[in-house]
Design a protein around this motif. Structure first.
Motif, PDB file in Angstrom:
ATOM      1  N   TYR A 168      14.118 -18.625  37.763  1.00 61.50           N
ATOM      2  CA  TYR A 168      12.988 -18.745  38.698  1.00 61.50           C
ATOM      3  C   TYR A 168      11.658 -18.541  37.980  1.00 61.50           C
ATOM      4  CZ  TYR A 168       9.597 -16.591  41.900  1.00 61.50           C
ATOM      5  OH  TYR A 168       8.446 -16.226  42.554  1.00 61.50           O
ATOM      6  N   THR A 169      11.568 -17.512  37.150  1.00 56.79           N
ATOM      7  CA  THR A 169      10.315 -17.227  36.452  1.00 56.79           C
ATOM      8  C   THR A 169      10.088 -18.173  35.279  1.00 56.79           C
ATOM      9  OG1 THR A 169      11.342 -15.621  34.942  1.00 56.79           O
ATOM     10  CG2 THR A 169      10.463 -14.780  37.054  1.00 56.79           C
ATOM     11  N   GLY A 170      11.178 -18.743  34.742  1.00 54.66           N
ATOM     12  CA  GLY A 170      11.074 -19.592  33.564  1.00 54.66           C
ATOM     13  C   GLY A 170      11.124 -18.820  32.263  1.00 54.66           C
ATOM     14  N   ALA A 171      11.366 -17.509  32.335  1.00 51.92           N
ATOM     15  CA  ALA A 171      11.370 -16.687  31.130  1.00 51.92           C
ATOM     16  C   ALA A 171      12.617 -16.898  30.285  1.00 51.92           C
ATOM     17  CB  ALA A 171      11.244 -15.208  31.504  1.00 51.92           C
ATOM     18  N   GLY A 172      13.724 -17.256  30.941  1.00 53.84           N
ATOM     19  CA  GLY A 172      14.970 -17.391  30.210  1.00 53.84           C
ATOM     20  C   GLY A 172      15.506 -16.030  29.788  1.00 53.84           C
ATOM     21  N   ILE A 173      16.639 -16.042  29.117  1.00 50.66           N
ATOM     22  CA  ILE A 173      17.239 -14.791  28.636  1.00 50.66           C
ATOM     23  C   ILE A 173      16.598 -14.441  27.295  1.00 50.66           C
ATOM     24  CG2 ILE A 173      19.370 -13.646  27.925  1.00 50.66           C
ATOM     25  CD1 ILE A 173      20.881 -15.499  29.796  1.00 50.66           C
ATOM     26  N   ASP A 174      15.702 -13.452  27.335  1.00 45.28           N
ATOM     27  CA  ASP A 174      14.992 -13.052  26.127  1.00 45.28           C
ATOM     28  C   ASP A 174      15.048 -11.544  25.971  1.00 45.28           C
ATOM     29  OD1 ASP A 174      13.253 -12.103  28.046  1.00 45.28           O
ATOM     30  OD2 ASP A 174      11.666 -13.564  27.630  1.00 45.28           O
ATOM     31  N   GLU A 175      14.156 -11.002  25.165  1.00 46.18           N
ATOM     32  CA  GLU A 175      14.169  -9.555  24.896  1.00 46.18           C
ATOM     33  C   GLU A 175      13.847  -8.722  26.120  1.00 46.18           C
ATOM     34  OE1 GLU A 175      10.031 -11.118  24.100  1.00 46.18           O
ATOM     35  OE2 GLU A 175      12.099 -11.747  23.645  1.00 46.18           O
ATOM     36  N   ASN A 176      13.333  -9.338  27.182  1.00 48.00           N
ATOM     37  CA  ASN A 176      12.989  -8.591  28.395  1.00 48.00           C
ATOM     38  C   ASN A 176      14.120  -8.574  29.426  1.00 48.00           C
ATOM     39  OD1 ASN A 176      10.236  -7.929  27.690  1.00 48.00           O
ATOM     40  ND2 ASN A 176       9.780 -10.112  27.965  1.00 48.00           N
ATOM     41  N   PHE A 177      15.244  -9.204  29.088  1.00 44.90           N
ATOM     42  CA  PHE A 177      16.333  -9.337  30.063  1.00 44.90           C
ATOM     43  C   PHE A 177      16.850  -7.977  30.537  1.00 44.90           C
ATOM     44  CE2 PHE A 177      20.706 -10.716  31.334  1.00 44.90           C
ATOM     45  CZ  PHE A 177      20.338 -11.693  32.238  1.00 44.90           C
ATOM     46  N   SER A 178      16.850  -6.985  29.662  1.00 43.28           N
ATOM     47  CA  SER A 178      17.350  -5.657  30.023  1.00 43.28           C
ATOM     48  C   SER A 178      16.242  -4.731  30.533  1.00 43.28           C
ATOM     49  CB  SER A 178      18.030  -4.997  28.819  1.00 43.28           C
ATOM     50  OG  SER A 178      17.081  -4.780  27.780  1.00 43.28           O
ATOM     51  N   ARG A 179      15.011  -5.247  30.597  1.00 44.47           N
ATOM     52  CA  ARG A 179      13.886  -4.379  30.961  1.00 44.47           C
ATOM     53  C   ARG A 179      13.539  -4.426  32.448  1.00 44.47           C
ATOM     54  NH1 ARG A 179       9.927  -5.834  25.795  1.00 44.47           N
ATOM     55  NH2 ARG A 179      11.398  -5.130  24.177  1.00 44.47           N
ATOM     56  N   PHE A 180      14.157  -5.336  33.203  1.00 46.38           N
ATOM     57  CA  PHE A 180      13.924  -5.359  34.646  1.00 46.38           C
ATOM     58  C   PHE A 180      15.251  -5.174  35.363  1.00 46.38           C
ATOM     59  CE2 PHE A 180      15.088  -9.757  33.805  1.00 46.38           C
ATOM     60  CZ  PHE A 180      15.862 -10.098  34.903  1.00 46.38           C
ATOM     61  N   SER A 181      15.162  -4.675  36.590  1.00 44.48           N
ATOM     62  CA  SER A 181      16.362  -4.424  37.393  1.00 44.48           C
ATOM     63  C   SER A 181      16.291  -5.221  38.690  1.00 44.48           C
ATOM     64  CB  SER A 181      16.482  -2.931  37.715  1.00 44.48           C
ATOM     65  OG  SER A 181      17.493  -2.708  38.700  1.00 44.48           O
ATOM     66  N   VAL A 182      17.369  -5.934  39.009  1.00 43.04           N
ATOM     67  CA  VAL A 182      17.409  -6.663  40.280  1.00 43.04           C
ATOM     68  C   VAL A 182      17.600  -5.718  41.462  1.00 43.04           C
ATOM     69  CG1 VAL A 182      18.243  -8.799  39.254  1.00 43.04           C
ATOM     70  CG2 VAL A 182      19.894  -7.122  40.084  1.00 43.04           C
ATOM     71  N   LEU A 183      17.843  -4.435  41.172  1.00 47.16           N
ATOM     72  CA  LEU A 183      17.959  -3.432  42.224  1.00 47.16           C
ATOM     73  C   LEU A 183      16.615  -2.800  42.563  1.00 47.16           C
ATOM     74  CD1 LEU A 183      21.179  -1.594  40.967  1.00 47.16           C
ATOM     75  CD2 LEU A 183      21.006  -3.566  42.484  1.00 47.16           C
ATOM     76  N   ASP A 184      15.591  -3.121  41.794  1.00 47.09           N
ATOM     77  CA  ASP A 184      14.263  -2.532  41.992  1.00 47.09           C
ATOM     78  C   ASP A 184      13.571  -3.196  43.186  1.00 47.09           C
ATOM     79  OD1 ASP A 184      11.730  -1.516  41.861  1.00 47.09           O
ATOM     80  OD2 ASP A 184      11.291  -2.266  39.835  1.00 47.09           O
ATOM     81  N   PRO A 185      13.252  -2.434  44.247  1.00 45.80           N
ATOM     82  CA  PRO A 185      12.579  -3.028  45.409  1.00 45.80           C
ATOM     83  C   PRO A 185      11.234  -3.658  45.070  1.00 45.80           C
ATOM     84  CG  PRO A 185      13.431  -0.855  45.942  1.00 45.80           C
ATOM     85  CD  PRO A 185      13.554  -1.008  44.450  1.00 45.80           C
ATOM     86  N   ALA A 186      10.638  -3.287  43.954  1.00 40.17           N
ATOM     87  CA  ALA A 186       9.337  -3.849  43.572  1.00 40.17           C
ATOM     88  C   ALA A 186       9.454  -5.176  42.831  1.00 40.17           C
ATOM     89  CB  ALA A 186       8.568  -2.841  42.703  1.00 40.17           C
ATOM     90  N   LEU A 187      10.668  -5.615  42.541  1.00 41.71           N
ATOM     91  CA  LEU A 187      10.827  -6.907  41.878  1.00 41.71           C
ATOM     92  C   LEU A 187      10.219  -7.988  42.765  1.00 41.71           C
ATOM     93  CD1 LEU A 187      12.348  -8.019  39.273  1.00 41.71           C
ATOM     94  CD2 LEU A 187      14.092  -8.786  40.880  1.00 41.71           C
ATOM     95  N   PRO A 188       9.262  -8.784  42.250  1.00 44.87           N
ATOM     96  CA  PRO A 188       8.536  -9.739  43.097  1.00 44.87           C
ATOM     97  C   PRO A 188       9.307 -11.026  43.349  1.00 44.87           C
ATOM     98  CG  PRO A 188       7.704  -9.853  40.870  1.00 44.87           C
ATOM     99  CD  PRO A 188       8.731  -8.747  40.873  1.00 44.87           C
TER     100      PRO A 188
END
Length: 234
Positions: A168-188
């Motif tokens: 969706y974001t277009g970022a792809g699987i990169d070095e930030n893949f482990s830095r965000f959580s899909v469980l985080d209510p703040a995920l936009p």
């Protein structure tokens, strides 16, 4: 509210990826009253990180996912990312299937996601516009009704969610893949999961998990695979 239509195809070697994409666009255009589509009007290119986009349709968006012999194509009026996964993770390196899921989660996922997959942390839904709609492993509609464990269920829920989000974001699987959580209510983003049928590489039909990621709530239509495959000559 925007609508997302998702078309499913069995890739049995008789149809190319271009064939099924053209068929999905034709069905989408008929459904929305766009008339017969010209290939040049629906030309697709990709960004440097592989996100597909329409060159001449600035208000239309797409996303594609493959698992086993099944290909799904999402088309709609808002940015979208989709990911489909069959429950094919096995044990390896002397690890059981559950241990393998924990190992992969610890290596590639956010710590919060890893703890939730292992069952060490409860997931609490909230009432924000970005509520995660995750099918519970103990619910009647649980993914993995073939006897897979809660650990494996949660692993695939996070896996599909993360891949749908980076598509969706277009970022792809990169070095930030482990830095965000899909469980985080703040995920936009809004993540929606569906249990669907898909074919593995041996042609066996199984339950699979599909995640759809959009910026806001959207109407999501899962178009019948049978009607997609029944059209000839395209």
């Amino acid at each position: 509210m925007h609508q997302i239509s998702i078309y499913s195809f069995r890739m049995d070697g008789k149809k190319s990826k271009d064939d099924v994409f053209r068929q999905a666009v034709e069905r989408y255009c008929r459904k929305n009253g766009f008339g017969s589509p010209e290939d040049s009007a629906w030309e697709v290119l990709k960004t440097e990180k592989g996100k597909p986009f329409f060159v001449n349709q600035p208000d239309r968006y797409l996303s594609v996912t493959d698992s086993g012999r099944t290909r799904m194509i999402a088309l709609g009026g808002c940015p979208v990312g989709i990911d489909l996964q069959l429950p094919e993770t096995r044990g390896g390196g002397g690890r059981t299937r559950e241990e393998q899921c924990r190992f992969l989660a610890g290596r590639w996922f956010h710590p919060e996601e890893s703890r939730w997959i292992a069952g060490a942390e409860e997931f609490k839904e909230d009432n924000t516009p970005y509520t995660r709609r995750i099918p519970r492993p103990d619910s009647a509609e649980s993914f993995g009704k073939d006897g897979s464990s809660g650990v494996a269920d949660r692993f695939f829920q996070v896996w599909t969610g993360k891949e749908a989000y980076v598509k969706y974001t277009g970022a792809g699987i990169d070095e930030n893949f482990s830095r965000f959580s899909v469980l985080d209510p703040a995920l936009p983003a809004v993540l929606s999961w569906f249990i669907v049928r898909a074919e593995d590489r041996q042609g066996r039909e199984k339950d699979a998990l599909l995640c759809v990621c959009t910026e806001e709530e959207a109407e999501i239509w899962l178009e019948p695979a049978e009607s997609c495959k029944s059209e000839k000559g395209h």
